[in-house]
Design an enzyme around this catalytic site. Sequence first.
Site, PDB file in Angstrom:
ATOM      1  N   HIS A  58       0.842  -1.203   0.000  1.00  0.00           N
ATOM      2  CA  HIS A  58       0.000   0.000   0.000  1.00  0.00           C
ATOM      3  C   HIS A  58       0.882   1.260   0.000  1.00  0.00           C
ATOM      4  CE1 HIS A  58      -3.480   2.416   1.827  1.00  0.00           C
ATOM      5  NE2 HIS A  58      -2.440   3.196   2.063  1.00  0.00           N
ATOM      6  N   GLU A  59       1.884   1.258   0.881  1.00  0.00           N
ATOM      7  CA  GLU A  59       2.789   2.421   0.970  1.00  0.00           C
ATOM      8  C   GLU A  59       3.642   2.559  -0.293  1.00  0.00           C
ATOM      9  OE1 GLU A  59       2.655   4.771   3.168  1.00  0.00           O
ATOM     10  OE2 GLU A  59       1.085   3.714   4.259  1.00  0.00           O
ATOM     11  N   HIS A  62       1.790   4.584  -2.764  1.00  0.00           N
ATOM     12  CA  HIS A  62       1.944   6.037  -2.546  1.00  0.00           C
ATOM     13  C   HIS A  62       3.316   6.499  -3.030  1.00  0.00           C
ATOM     14  CE1 HIS A  62      -1.634   6.487  -0.165  1.00  0.00           C
ATOM     15  NE2 HIS A  62      -1.231   5.726   0.809  1.00  0.00           N
ATOM     16  N   ASP A 161      -5.421   8.824   4.108  1.00  0.00           N
ATOM     17  CA  ASP A 161      -5.424   9.115   2.674  1.00  0.00           C
ATOM     18  C   ASP A 161      -6.670   9.890   2.242  1.00  0.00           C
ATOM     19  OD1 ASP A 161      -3.087   7.711   2.585  1.00  0.00           O
ATOM     20  OD2 ASP A 161      -4.080   5.814   2.120  1.00  0.00           O
TER      21      ASP A 161
HETATM   22 ZN    ZN Z   1      -2.255   5.174   2.551  1.00  0.00          ZN
END
Ligand code: ZN
Length: 368
Positions: A58-59, A62, A161
Site C-alpha cells: 500500500h505504501e 503512494h 489518505d
Molecule cells: Zn495510505
Amino acid sequence: MRWSFQIGKLFGIPIRLHATFLLLLLFIGIVGSRHGGGSGAIFGMISIVFIFFCVVLHEIGHSLAAVHYGIDVKDIVLMPIGGVSRMEDIPEDPKKEIVISVVGPLVSFGLALVFLIIAQATGQSVSIRQLSIYQANLVANLFWINLILGIFNLVPAFPMDGGRVLRGLLSTGMDSLRATKIAVSVGQVFAILLFFFGIFFNWWMALIAVFIYLGAEGEERMMALRTTLGKSPVRLAMITDVHTVSPDQTIGQVLESICHGFQQDFPVVERGELVGLLTKEAVFEALHKHQKSALVRDTMQRDFTWTTEEASLSDIFRKMVAEKLSVMPVMRGRELRGLINLEQIGKYHMVCQEADRTSSRQRGRTNA
Ligand code: ZN
C-alpha cells in the site's frame, strides 16, 4: 527515525521497521496462545507479517506515485499502527496530492481482489464470521484486512489518505491553509468519534484515534508554518548585523562574544572571505574538552551548507530540519550577507502571524 532499522529495499525504497513493531509481534503471540495455544500464536504472528507486507505494498503505491511526480521518498517505516511513507515534500499541486493519496487504497483493493480470486480458485470460504488472525485461514483474513484497509483509509479524515484527498479537492477552490484546516477538523471529529467507539468496543481503535487526532494537529501546524513562510525569501528573516570571527582568535575570545552579544554561531572570515563556520555546539564541545585556548581555525567547520538571500524561507526551513542544521550563512556571490537559523525563522513566523491576526481583526471591525 529513531528506534527503527532497515529490513530491506523495494523498488529502491528502503523499508524500515520500528522497534515497537517487535512488541506488537510479541503481543499477538501472547494473545494468540491464549486463543489457540501454540498454533494460535504461530498463526497470529504469521498473519501479522503478511498483513504488514500488504501495508508495505500500500505504501509502495503512494511512494511510486510520488516518485513519478519527482518527489523524493526517504523510506517507508512500519509501526504497530501501520506504515508511513516519508516524503521530502507535499506536492503543491492538489491534483498530484489526490493521485498520490488514492493509489495506496487502490493497491489495497487490488490485493483484496487477488485474495478473493485465490480463495475462489482454492475453494476456501471468505465468510467474515471466520475472520480471525489466530486461525489457519490466511487467504480469507488477507482478503478482509485489505478490503478494510482500503475503506478505512478512504475515510475523509486527516491525516489518512481520504483526508488528503479531501484537502486536495478543497484546495482547488480555496487556499491550501483553509483547505487543510477544514480537512483537519473533519479528521479530529472523526478521531473523537472513533475514540469513544474504541473505548466501548475495541481498544486498538481508541489508540489509532489518538494518533489520528495528534497527526491531524501536527499537519495543521506544519501547513500554517509553510503558508506564512510561503514564498518569503531568506533575506526577510536573516540576521544582517553579523558579528564575524577570525581563524586566529581563540575559543575563549569567542566565548566572550557569546556572553556579551545576541549571536551564538559565527561565520569565520579571513581577508574578507568566508572560510568556515563556528557553531555554538563546536564552541561548547571545545570548552568541554578544556580547550579554551584552541584556535577557531582548528575548531571551525570548513565544510558547511550556505544559502542565498533570494532562496525560499520555507525550503530552507525544511532543509534545516531535515539535515539537522542549526545555522546557515547567507551569501551573495562570495560576499557574506547574513546568517539564518531556526530561531530567526520562528521569530519571523510569529511576527507574520501577529500581523495577520491584527489585519483580520481590523477587517472584522470594518465589516461590523
Ligand atoms: Zn495510505
